[in-house]
Scaffold this motif. Structure first.
Motif, mmCIF file in Angstrom:
data_model
loop_
_atom_site.group_PDB
_atom_site.id
_atom_site.type_symbol
_atom_site.label_atom_id
_atom_site.label_comp_id
_atom_site.label_asym_id
_atom_site.label_seq_id
_atom_site.Cartn_x
_atom_site.Cartn_y
_atom_site.Cartn_z
ATOM 1 N N VAL A 1 0.494 -36.781 -19.177
ATOM 2 C CA VAL A 1 -0.953 -36.882 -18.992
ATOM 3 C C VAL A 1 -1.596 -37.629 -20.152
ATOM 4 N N GLY A 2 -1.107 -37.366 -21.375
ATOM 5 C CA GLY A 2 -1.678 -38.024 -22.540
ATOM 6 C C GLY A 2 -1.585 -39.540 -22.467
ATOM 7 N N VAL A 3 -0.391 -40.063 -22.200
ATOM 8 C CA VAL A 3 -0.234 -41.522 -22.170
ATOM 9 C C VAL A 3 -0.913 -42.117 -20.951
ATOM 10 N N HIS A 4 -0.954 -41.374 -19.841
ATOM 11 C CA HIS A 4 -1.567 -41.931 -18.635
ATOM 12 C C HIS A 4 -3.095 -41.841 -18.645
ATOM 13 N N VAL A 5 -3.664 -41.055 -19.534
ATOM 14 C CA VAL A 5 -5.109 -41.143 -19.759
ATOM 15 C C VAL A 5 -5.443 -42.516 -20.328
ATOM 16 N N LEU A 6 -4.611 -42.996 -21.264
ATOM 17 C CA LEU A 6 -4.828 -44.329 -21.836
ATOM 18 C C LEU A 6 -4.591 -45.418 -20.784
ATOM 19 N N ILE A 7 -3.527 -45.259 -20.004
ATOM 20 C CA ILE A 7 -3.258 -46.232 -18.942
ATOM 21 C C ILE A 7 -4.405 -46.237 -17.933
ATOM 22 N N GLY A 8 -4.972 -45.056 -17.697
ATOM 23 C CA GLY A 8 -6.087 -44.956 -16.756
ATOM 24 C C GLY A 8 -7.288 -45.787 -17.168
ATOM 25 N N LEU A 9 -7.491 -45.957 -18.473
ATOM 26 C CA LEU A 9 -8.609 -46.793 -18.927
ATOM 27 C C LEU A 9 -8.377 -48.253 -18.543
ATOM 28 N N GLY A 10 -7.133 -48.717 -18.663
ATOM 29 C CA GLY A 10 -6.822 -50.074 -18.212
ATOM 30 C C GLY A 10 -6.974 -50.206 -16.716
ATOM 31 N N GLU A 11 -6.510 -49.217 -15.983
ATOM 32 C CA GLU A 11 -6.676 -49.212 -14.523
ATOM 33 C C GLU A 11 -8.161 -49.246 -14.157
#
Length: 356
Positions: free
Chosen positions: A180-190
């Protein structure tokens, strides 16, 4: 976040396959209502665009990259049911032709990357547009938030699947925190990609954005200190002109997809994506199995026999975009034709026959 073969055991993979098949079946039925004369020509293009942008891994942290999942974007542009089908088509093409995402894990990937992202993204989007001012900027903002939340939701869903069917004994709490931690950051790019794309389409053809329909308000003007209704809109745009504008959007989108996949993808981050990084850090990447399609001539997004890396990757991307738009258009054309046939049947039943 493409899950490879070997991460999830066979029983859970089969169960996820059943869930995915059910979701696709429901989406095929629901897409008949969404694929009208405006959406149907663009649905295959949306799938091809998602394929292209997924090749563009962007850095999010030291040694980690991310890429678009696309569920929220597809749902907002062409509707949630059609959105599930768009991402499913992309995952199927990637798994069979490019050895990206395991074939036994296809059900897991469709459930996590297509269903969860689309359902969560569209639910958040619809909730926001109902409470925000009825403006185009509200649609773009809602798309940003919806996409940002859809990615960690998918990471959470994968962790739940791994908790039930993971093939290694790894503390799930640590996996959840890392995913969840790393995909919160990826979510900003998305979110940035989704908001930019939705905003660009709204700027030229707002009527083509499924999620923006019904948001127009009657224009009122202040005259002599009182608000009065403005004059009604002029006659609607003639069908030939509307068709030309739709064709222009389609050709522009296809050209952008080809450039992104064929040229820009060469400059994408080579770092492992979020799932790959977490798997390596937590030690369950050793269970990954060689892909069934590893000997495909397009495996790993390169063309077999071409030694130049830039040419090989670019050509593979162009081929992928072309095949995805053809496959997607074929699927949506068939669904659209089924809707048309049903409408004709319904009309013939409800229209009384003339007496002789």
């Amino acid at each position: 976040m493409h899950v490879p073969d070997g991460f999830i055991n066979a029983p859970v993979s089969v169960a996820a396959g059943v869930v995915a098949a059910g979701a696709v079946a429901v989406s095929l039925r629901g897409a008949r209502r969404e694929l009208d004369e405006r959406i149907a020509p663009l649905a295959g293009l949306v799938a091809a665009f998602i394929f292209a942008v997924q090749m563009l891994n962007f850095p999010v942290a030291a040694g980690t990259s991310g890429h678009l999942l696309g569920g929220a974007l597809a749902a907002i542009l062409v509707g949630p049911y059609t959105g599930v089908l768009c991402v499913s088509v992309v995952l199927l093409m990637q798994g069979i032709l490019f050895a990206d995402g395991g074939l036994t894990a296809l059900g897991v990937n469709i459930t996590v990357m297509a269903v969860v992202t689309t359902v969560v993204g569209y639910a958040v989007f619809r909730g926001l547009v109902k409470v925000l001012p009825r403006k185009r900027r509200s649609v773009t903002f809602s798309a940003f938030v919806a996409a940002a939340l859809s990615v960690p939701a998918a990471a959470f869903a994968f962790t739940l699947v791994y908790a039930v069917g993971g093939t290694t004994d790894v503390p799930i709490g640590r996996v959840l925190t890392a995913m969840v931690g790393v995909h919160v950051l990826i979510g900003l790019g998305e979110a940035a990609i989704t908001a930019f794309t939705v905003g660009a389409v709204i700027a030229v053809r707002p009527d083509l954005v499924h999620g923006a329909r019904g948001l127009r308000q009657k224009l009122r003007l202040r005259v002599g200190g009182e608000l009065v209704d403005a004059a009604p809109d002029p006659e609607p745009e003639p069908a030939p002109a509307r068709s030309r504008r739709t064709r222009t959007v389609w050709l522009t989108g296809l050209a952008a997809s080809l450039v992104l996949a064929g040229v820009v993808s060469f400059y994408a981050s080579a770092s492992p994506d979020g799932l790959e990084k977490v798997a390596a850090d937590k030690g369950f990447d050793a269970k990954a199995e060689e892909h069934t399609a590893a000997d495909s001539p397009l495996a790993d997004y390169g063309v077999e026999g071409i030694t130049d890396g830039r040419l090989s990757g670019g050509l593979a991307g162009v081929i992928g975009v072309g095949l995805t738009v053809v496959a997607g258009t074929g699927v949506f054309w068939a669904v659209r034709r089924r809707r048309t046939d049903e409408d004709v049947t319904a009309a013939s039943v409800t229209t009384p026959s003339a007496s002789v």
